[in-house]
Design an enzyme around this catalytic site. Structure first.
Site, mmCIF file in Angstrom:
data_model
loop_
_atom_site.group_PDB
_atom_site.id
_atom_site.type_symbol
_atom_site.label_atom_id
_atom_site.label_comp_id
_atom_site.label_asym_id
_atom_site.label_seq_id
_atom_site.Cartn_x
_atom_site.Cartn_y
_atom_site.Cartn_z
ATOM 1 N N ASP A 25 -8.099 100.439 -56.778
ATOM 2 C CA ASP A 25 -8.594 99.061 -56.777
ATOM 3 C C ASP A 25 -10.099 99.052 -56.513
ATOM 4 O O ASP A 25 -10.845 98.266 -57.102
ATOM 5 C CB ASP A 25 -7.899 98.240 -55.682
ATOM 6 C CG ASP A 25 -6.447 97.978 -56.023
ATOM 7 O OD1 ASP A 25 -6.025 98.385 -57.129
ATOM 8 O OD2 ASP A 25 -5.735 97.389 -55.180
ATOM 9 N N GLU A 27 -12.322 101.359 -57.229
ATOM 10 C CA GLU A 27 -13.072 101.754 -58.429
ATOM 11 C C GLU A 27 -13.141 100.581 -59.413
ATOM 12 O O GLU A 27 -14.182 100.279 -59.971
ATOM 13 C CB GLU A 27 -12.393 102.952 -59.109
ATOM 14 C CG GLU A 27 -12.697 104.277 -58.435
ATOM 15 C CD GLU A 27 -11.834 105.406 -58.988
ATOM 16 O OE1 GLU A 27 -12.398 106.417 -59.408
ATOM 17 O OE2 GLU A 27 -10.590 105.254 -59.000
ATOM 18 N N TYR A 28 -11.975 99.940 -59.587
ATOM 19 C CA TYR A 28 -11.928 98.806 -60.516
ATOM 20 C C TYR A 28 -12.943 97.746 -60.086
ATOM 21 O O TYR A 28 -13.737 97.257 -60.895
ATOM 22 C CB TYR A 28 -10.514 98.209 -60.557
ATOM 23 C CG TYR A 28 -10.357 97.142 -61.617
ATOM 24 C CD1 TYR A 28 -9.915 97.455 -62.890
ATOM 25 C CD2 TYR A 28 -10.690 95.806 -61.351
ATOM 26 C CE1 TYR A 28 -9.801 96.489 -63.885
ATOM 27 C CE2 TYR A 28 -10.581 94.829 -62.327
ATOM 28 C CZ TYR A 28 -10.129 95.179 -63.592
ATOM 29 O OH TYR A 28 -10.031 94.213 -64.565
ATOM 30 N N ASP A 29 -12.911 97.414 -58.786
ATOM 31 C CA ASP A 29 -13.801 96.366 -58.284
ATOM 32 C C ASP A 29 -15.274 96.737 -58.492
ATOM 33 O O ASP A 29 -16.092 95.883 -58.823
ATOM 34 C CB ASP A 29 -13.544 96.105 -56.798
ATOM 35 C CG ASP A 29 -12.198 95.443 -56.588
ATOM 36 O OD1 ASP A 29 -11.628 94.965 -57.592
ATOM 37 O OD2 ASP A 29 -11.708 95.419 -55.440
ATOM 38 N N GLU A 103 18.262 92.215 -76.550
ATOM 39 C CA GLU A 103 17.086 92.182 -75.675
ATOM 40 C C GLU A 103 17.362 91.290 -74.462
ATOM 41 O O GLU A 103 18.029 90.270 -74.596
ATOM 42 C CB GLU A 103 15.880 91.605 -76.444
ATOM 43 C CG GLU A 103 15.547 92.391 -77.689
ATOM 44 C CD GLU A 103 14.523 91.668 -78.574
ATOM 45 O OE1 GLU A 103 13.690 90.907 -78.041
ATOM 46 O OE2 GLU A 103 14.579 91.851 -79.800
ATOM 47 N N LYS A 105 17.032 88.359 -72.081
ATOM 48 C CA LYS A 105 16.479 87.027 -72.342
ATOM 49 C C LYS A 105 15.614 86.642 -71.147
ATOM 50 O O LYS A 105 16.124 86.317 -70.074
ATOM 51 C CB LYS A 105 17.617 86.030 -72.541
ATOM 52 C CG LYS A 105 17.173 84.634 -72.901
ATOM 53 C CD LYS A 105 18.380 83.809 -73.320
ATOM 54 C CE LYS A 105 18.047 82.369 -73.645
ATOM 55 N NZ LYS A 105 17.226 81.664 -72.709
ATOM 56 N N ASP A 107 13.479 84.640 -68.630
ATOM 57 C CA ASP A 107 13.623 83.236 -68.238
ATOM 58 C C ASP A 107 12.258 82.631 -67.939
ATOM 59 O O ASP A 107 11.808 82.576 -66.805
ATOM 60 C CB ASP A 107 14.535 83.149 -67.015
ATOM 61 C CG ASP A 107 15.094 81.751 -66.844
ATOM 62 O OD1 ASP A 107 14.863 80.909 -67.739
ATOM 63 O OD2 ASP A 107 15.753 81.503 -65.828
ATOM 64 N N GLU A 160 7.425 85.562 -74.241
ATOM 65 C CA GLU A 160 7.772 84.678 -73.131
ATOM 66 C C GLU A 160 6.699 84.723 -72.049
ATOM 67 O O GLU A 160 6.312 85.793 -71.593
ATOM 68 C CB GLU A 160 9.117 85.151 -72.554
ATOM 69 C CG GLU A 160 9.831 84.104 -71.753
ATOM 70 C CD GLU A 160 10.634 83.136 -72.632
ATOM 71 O OE1 GLU A 160 10.444 83.122 -73.871
ATOM 72 O OE2 GLU A 160 11.422 82.376 -72.055
ATOM 73 N N TYR A 212 7.945 89.560 -77.922
ATOM 74 C CA TYR A 212 9.199 89.931 -78.578
ATOM 75 C C TYR A 212 9.289 89.595 -80.061
ATOM 76 O O TYR A 212 10.272 89.918 -80.693
ATOM 77 C CB TYR A 212 10.405 89.372 -77.838
ATOM 78 C CG TYR A 212 10.360 87.885 -77.498
ATOM 79 C CD1 TYR A 212 10.311 86.906 -78.482
ATOM 80 C CD2 TYR A 212 10.397 87.479 -76.172
ATOM 81 C CE1 TYR A 212 10.294 85.570 -78.165
ATOM 82 C CE2 TYR A 212 10.372 86.136 -75.837
ATOM 83 C CZ TYR A 212 10.318 85.190 -76.842
ATOM 84 O OH TYR A 212 10.292 83.868 -76.530
ATOM 85 N N LYS A 301 24.164 83.528 -72.709
ATOM 86 C CA LYS A 301 23.700 83.175 -71.363
ATOM 87 C C LYS A 301 24.673 83.726 -70.320
ATOM 88 O O LYS A 301 25.889 83.560 -70.464
ATOM 89 C CB LYS A 301 23.630 81.646 -71.219
ATOM 90 C CG LYS A 301 22.631 80.988 -72.144
ATOM 91 C CD LYS A 301 21.288 80.809 -71.479
ATOM 92 C CE LYS A 301 21.243 79.574 -70.646
ATOM 93 N NZ LYS A 301 20.216 78.634 -70.953
ATOM 94 N N CYS A 395 31.642 59.422 -35.247
ATOM 95 C CA CYS A 395 30.385 59.737 -35.921
ATOM 96 C C CYS A 395 29.654 60.832 -35.127
ATOM 97 O O CYS A 395 29.512 60.696 -33.902
ATOM 98 C CB CYS A 395 29.513 58.485 -36.005
ATOM 99 S SG CYS A 395 27.831 58.845 -36.546
ATOM 100 N N CYS A 398 26.249 58.842 -33.624
ATOM 101 C CA CYS A 398 26.283 57.723 -32.669
ATOM 102 C C CYS A 398 27.637 57.600 -31.966
ATOM 103 O O CYS A 398 27.838 56.710 -31.146
ATOM 104 C CB CYS A 398 25.910 56.420 -33.363
ATOM 105 S SG CYS A 398 27.176 55.861 -34.503
ATOM 106 N N CYS A 413 30.835 55.819 -41.057
ATOM 107 C CA CYS A 413 30.435 55.364 -39.729
ATOM 108 C C CYS A 413 30.079 53.886 -39.916
ATOM 109 O O CYS A 413 29.191 53.552 -40.702
ATOM 110 C CB CYS A 413 29.205 56.135 -39.242
ATOM 111 S SG CYS A 413 28.424 55.350 -37.824
ATOM 112 N N CYS A 418 23.294 53.086 -36.578
ATOM 113 C CA CYS A 418 23.425 54.532 -36.368
ATOM 114 C C CYS A 418 22.123 55.216 -36.793
ATOM 115 O O CYS A 418 21.646 55.025 -37.916
ATOM 116 C CB CYS A 418 24.591 55.056 -37.201
ATOM 117 S SG CYS A 418 24.700 56.846 -37.186
#
Ligand code: IVH
Length: 663
Positions: A25, A27-29, A103, A105, A107, A160, A212, A301, A395, A398, A413, A418
């Site tokens: 990270d 090096e990337y930065d 494949e 699916k 979501d 997706e 896809y 599904k 109840c 109450c 009740c 109440c």
């Protein structure tokens, strides 16, 4: 700069697409900061595929509409092996030896990407299938979407847009801390995040993209879906290459489905099923399309996920009408993307019929993927220490004796004062369909009530008087309180029907509140309305009329309404100016079935009503039209039987558009 872009884009590809980082990270930065510095110094040399584009920054006022070059459809859904077998049989009527790709699916929501000369130039949502929304700025923030392909070609790619389980948890944790409503599941989170007008917000949500399909695959010399996936991978896209499979018959398809349904919980993202496609593109073309969907593929599904847990306690709650409900409290479990720890057990009869006992192992699922329910009790797991269900007789709040009327299955009740009933009344008043006070959910109202800041709905509007004390309460920062104050203020200008529904008049639901508001225009006219007049309104029967008259006869209720008026709450019906009554809808009765993709049922219903139509829950010969979304139920079959006109969601949206209404 070119060199830095090459290094950074390669590193990003390895990290986000291959999940296999090659540089640290740090090096990337360092490289990244150097590129930013150079781009600052030489802005004219900034490239379109520079990784610095990904932070977002463009703020739009609205999303432009874009037409799809080829329609963006979706597959019909199936739910069991028999339906897969009949799909295979249908396919075999046209092609003799079909091979399928299977494949996962994903979501999320589908997104189209257009590349020119290898550069990403446009991204769009599916929208109504013909026309979507331009989300280019937002798509550029998604790290697994290449800004530049490995080949300088013109191509459209579809896939997706989704949110990983980890990013979903993180986003919700942040929202919780900010006191914002939580996302229900990663799909909603992805949909909400991609539709942000400020692309910086999208950038923070860490969305992902799984490619896809290629609409005109043959142009690239591609002959099969398998080759589509390989080509996409080669171009730099993330594909599900480890999980996508080939099947030669339905048994092999089922094997893949079984395997995926076992590993699905361990995947870093949600899948909700499996997508089957005929592998050969020639065969795909031969099979073609019905008026609605492709004949060359189908989506299977998964059944609603069921999870086992132990019932720890049965807790009784009191609703705003005084209704007593037993609730199952269990050890928290993850079901269909969220953590749940309670489910309604409806009433005494239900508990007795299921013989539910404390200590039982129970299986939980989300009904309609939203509300948790106890599906069954695993009696074979009983140890003998379970405690039988016993209905209470007082109840729980109450302690008044509760009553069960003859022929009714619920206990009530009867005490109007109440505290539980009062609290539930306030929760109902602030809820989305009622006054829609953002940030004022159950937990917040409970806090305000328990602290004594609010005792009835009118107190909500006195926030100025308790806000200085509220800030001392744990979890209530300046920002949260200010948001609450603004939401409360905003609710003052709601149209009458929101208030009417919020008051909680027995038998007056959201729909009836709208009917009454339209008819009486303001609350004073309704207060004065005699029963005979009420009954003359279509849809208002004897029971409803009685409830209304009884409610407004109660001096206490009138006091509350007067107080609300004084506090500045609007009591007049405000016609929604977006819509004008429209011939396609006026005086017609509609029934909605299936899941609408681009809108919610609530939203669709209220638009239909604004356009002069009515929404009913069941299909009969009086139904003018049935609007079908994904997975339509028996209402769809009934509509066909009765020969009732059917609108697909797209057609419905089109009609709305023609009437200048906006979703
Ligand atoms: S192909 C004609 N492949 O599931 C539609 N779709 O109906 C072709 N989805 O709305 C879509 N993963 O958003 C395809 N590997 C996959 C998919 C996938 C998820 C979604 C897509 C579509 C629905 C299928």
């Amino acid at each position: 700069m070119d060199e830095l872009i090459t290094i950074l884009n390669k590193a990003s590809y390895e990290y986000y697409v291959l999940d296999n980082p090659t540089i640290t990270d740090q090096e990337y930065d360092d490289y990244y900061s150097e590129l930013i510095r150079l781009e600052g110094e030489y802005p004219e040399l900034k490239r379109d595929d520079s990784p610095t584009v990904r932070v977002g920054g463009e703020v739009m006022s609205k999303f432009e509409k874009v037409a799809h070059q080829t329609p963006m459809l979706s597959f019909d859904d199936v739910f069991n092996k028999e339906e897969i077998v009949s799909f295979d049989e249908r396919v075999k009527k046209t092609v003799s030896n079909p091979i399928y790709t299977v494949e996962p699916k994903m979501d999320g929501l589908s997104g189209s990407l257009i590349y020119q000369n290898g550069l990403l130039v446009r991204a769009a949502t599916r929208g109504n299938g013909t026309e979507g929304e331009d989300i280019t700025a937002n798509a550029k923030t998604i790290k697994s979407i290449p800004l530049k392909l490995t080949e300088n070609i013109d191509i459209e790619v579809r896939g997706e847009i989704y949110m990983s389980k980890a990013s979903f948890e993180k986003a919700n944790k942040e929202r919780e801390e900010e006191g914002e409503n939580l996302f229900a599941n990663p799909r909603n989170a992805a949909a909400g995040s991609i539709r942000q007008l400020d692309s910086k917000i999208t950038a923070r949500r860490n969305l992902d993209y799984m490619a896809y399909s290629i609409p005109n695959a043959k142009t690239y010399g591609i002959k099969t879906q398998e080759e589509v996936l390989t080509f996409l991978k080669k171009l730099g896209f993330k594909t599900n290459y480890k999980l996508n499979a080939i099947a030669h018959n339905t048994n092999e398809i089922m094997e893949v489905i079984d395997r995926l349904s076992i590993i699905r919980k361990d995947l870093p993202y949600e899948i909700d099923g499996v997508v089957l496609k005929v592998n050969s593109i020639d065969e795909e073309e031969e099979l073609g399309y019905t008026a609605r969907v492709p004949r060359w593929g189908i989506a299977y599904k998964f059944p609603a996920e069921e999870v086992l847990t132990v019932l720890k306690e049965i807790k009784f709650t009191v609703g705003r009408t005084g209704k007593i409900t037993p609730n199952a409290i269990f050890s928290p479990v993850h079901v269909a993307g969220s953590l749940v720890s309670k489910a309604t057990l409806h009433n005494e009869d239900y508990c007795i019929a299921k013989d539910i006992r404390i200590g039982d192992t129970v299986s939980i699922r989300k009904a309609g993927d939203v509300i948790p329910e106890v599906v069954r009790v695993l009696k074979e797991r009983r140890t003998g220490n379970e405690k039988k269900f016993v209905m209470i007789d007082k109840c729980p709040i109450c302690h008044t004796d509760i009553i069960r009327k003859e022929l009714e299955s619920d206990y009530y009740c009867p005490n109007k004062l109440c505290p539980a009933r009062k609290l539930e009344n306030i929760i109902h008043f602030a809820s989305r369909e009622a006054m829609n006070i953002d940030g004022m959910g159950e937990a917040v109202i409970e806090d305000l009530y328990n602290e004594g800041f609010i005792t009835d709905i009118t107190d909500i509007y006195n926030i100025e008087s308790y806000k200085d004390e509220l800030i001392l309460l744990e979890g209530y920062g300046q920002k949260k309180i200010e948001n609450l104050r603004l939401a409360i203020e905003k609710s003052k200008s709601n149209s009458l029907e929101k208030l009417l529904f919020g008051l909680g008049i027995r038998n007056v639901g959201a729909k009836m509140a709208k009917v009454l508001s339209k008819y009486y225009k303001n609350i004073d006219n309704l207060i004065k309305a005699p029963k005979e007049e009420l009954i003359s309104i279509p849809d208002v029967g004897d029971i409803i009329a009685n409830s209304i008259v009884e409610y407004f006869h109660d001096e206490e209720n009138i006091n509350i309404i007067n107080k609300l008026k004084k506090l500045g709450v609007n009591t007049v019906y405000i016609q929604d100016s977006h819509y004008e009554e429209n011939e396609d809808f006026k005086n017609k009765t509609f029934v909605l079935t299936g899941t609408l993709v681009n809108t919610t049922r609530d939203e669709a219903s209220s638009i239909i009503e604004s356009l002069g139509g009515k929404v009913s829950s069941s299909v009969s010969s009086k139904t003018s039209c049935v609007i079908v979304g994904d997975n339509p139920g028996s209402k769809y079959d009934k509509a066909i039987k009765l020969n009732i006109p059917i609108w697909e969601e797209e057609e419905f949206l089109e009609k709305i558009k023609q009437s200048k209404a906006n979703i």
